[in-house]
Design an enzyme around this catalytic site. Structure first.
Site, PDB file in Angstrom:
ATOM      1  N   GLY A  90      99.326  32.648  42.867  1.00  0.00           N
ATOM      2  CA  GLY A  90      99.756  33.686  42.438  1.00  0.00           C
ATOM      3  C   GLY A  90      99.443  35.228  42.995  1.00  0.00           C
ATOM      4  CB  THR A 125      98.044  33.575  54.474  1.00  0.00           C
ATOM      5  OG1 THR A 125      98.305  32.513  53.465  1.00  0.00           O
ATOM      6  CG2 THR A 125      96.803  33.491  54.929  1.00  0.00           C
ATOM      7  CG  ASN A 134      99.600  35.796  36.187  1.00  0.00           C
ATOM      8  OD1 ASN A 134      98.711  36.285  36.974  1.00  0.00           O
ATOM      9  ND2 ASN A 134     100.472  34.948  36.460  1.00  0.00           N
ATOM     10  CB  THR A 166      91.372  37.621  27.799  1.00  0.00           C
ATOM     11  OG1 THR A 166      92.566  37.038  27.974  1.00  0.00           O
ATOM     12  CG2 THR A 166      91.440  39.118  27.877  1.00  0.00           C
TER      13      THR A 166
END
Length: 382
Positions: A167, A175, A377, A382
């Site tokens: 992600g 990269t 995400n 959390t």
């Protein structure tokens, strides 16, 4: 492991950055080397990037990589911590700090837990053993679900690459995190040129979510122990390993269920082909259609149309297809649609785009957009 490059030492260690398991990897060559490196162009690049790219990029002997904490947006304290960690890694490797590339990836805006890290780094005893590349690949993972490691032979030598990334991936001159190690003897100027060409066609051709990381780093280190190699063969082997890593990164995109490959041909030049391909693979509407196995080629025409400055892209000349089956311009009957839904239900989907302008071509890689990406995400810190 058999056939991996010789002459590299290293270790992995848990430094308290993740809950259990290793989160630090050190791999270095015990001798002279040539190297090449590329980094993110993000204006918010972290101190690991700024520290490493300020050195002689042809003179790295090793890499020190930390995961689960990017050490980005951490001010002067974070910069000092990067310097200290690199210095400690260099001591373990028996070299100068400037010869160690440091990289860090994970949560932004959080300081390293330096008291714990110091104590655990002090536990590592020299001399270090031969590098365990698979262990290093595991240690650099963040939200990756699989380790990413590839080895390719090249004459008397071999190349091993390890990478992480799932992600915050829209590389820009680098990269995610990727490190190659080889015992081939490759002069520094040639290594730099070969690495740049390979990165452009592989890591700079992948996108998960259009977001360029603050920590992107790519490096290759050659220790020359196996002697000279044919440089054409070397570039081919490096490209093959890098492409396999890219496909693994795209397939392992956060929440992804499908690898998407967009093949653009007939462009004015390769740069235009890449631009069109990236626009398509980055479209949330294209990505969700692919996820739902919906052969909605109208979303692809929409995405191509966003390249508004490419005035030579003329709809009447464009052809679009899925897996080699043309969907535009043609009448698509119910039978074709049924076959396309079956094709799009697979784990890999190829989108073909022919622009009908000239002979420019490029292939880009990405993945579908799922509820899993949102969940990962939404809950990341959390």
């Amino acid at each position: 492991m058999e056939n991996e490059p010789q002459g590299f030492m290293g270790c992995t260690q848990g430094l308290g950055l993740r809950d259990g398991g290793d989160d630090f990897a050190l791999v270095y060559a015990d001798g002279s080397t040539t190297s090449a490196a590329m980094f993110t162009q993000s204006r918010f690049a972290g101190p690991s990037v700024t520290l490493s790219r300020g050195e002689d990029l042809a003179a790295f002997r090793g890499v020190a990589v930390l995961s689960k904490n990017a050490n980005v947006a951490t001010g002067a304290e974070g910069a000092d911590n990067a310097v200290e960690v690199r210095r400690r890694a260099a001591t373990l490797a028996g070299c100068e700090p400037r010869q160690i590339l440091i990289a860090s990836t994970g949560v932004i805006g959080v300081q390293y837990p330096m008291p714990v890290m110091r104590e655990r780094l002090d536990r590592i005893q020299r001399p270090l053993p031969a590098a365990d590349f698979a262990a290093a690949a595991r240690a650099i993972m963040t939200t990756d679900t699989v380790t990413k490691i590839q080895t390719r032979p090249c004459g008397p030598a071999s190349i091993t690459g390890i990478a992480k990334g799932v992600g915050m991936i829209e590389p820009n001159m680098a990269t995610m995190l990727c490190f190659f190690f080889t015992d081939a003897e490759v002069p520094a100027p040639e290594l730099k040129a070969i690495f740049a060409r390979v990165v452009e066609r592989t890591f700079n051709a992948v996108s998960i979510d259009t977001d360029t990381s603050t920590s992107d780093t790519a490096c290759i280190i050659a220790n020359g122990l196996a002697g000279p190699v044919d440089l054409v063969e070397f570039e081919r082997a490096l490209y093959d390993a890098a492409l396999a890593l890219v496909r693994s990164i795209a397939a392992d995109g956060e929440g992804a269920s499908k690898l998407i490959e967009v093949r653009v041909t007939g462009a004015r030049d390769d740069a235009q082909a890449k631009r069109v391909g990236k626009t398509v693979v980055n479209s949330p509407l294209v990505k969700t259609a692919i996820h739902g196995a919906d052969p909605n080629w109208g979303r692809i025409t929409m995405a191509i149309g966003k390249c508004e400055d490419d005035l030579d892209v003329v709809p009447e000349k464009v052809e679009i297809g899925f897996g080699g089956t043309t969907v535009y311009p043609r009448e698509v009957d119910a039978g074709v649609l049924q076959n396309l839904r079956k094709y799009l239900s697979g784990s890999e989907v190829i989108i073909n785009i022919a622009l009908g302008i000239a002979d420019g071509a490029f292939v880009v890689y990405g993945c579908d957009l799922t509820e899993g990406y949102i969940r990962t995400n939404a809950d990341y810190t959390t």
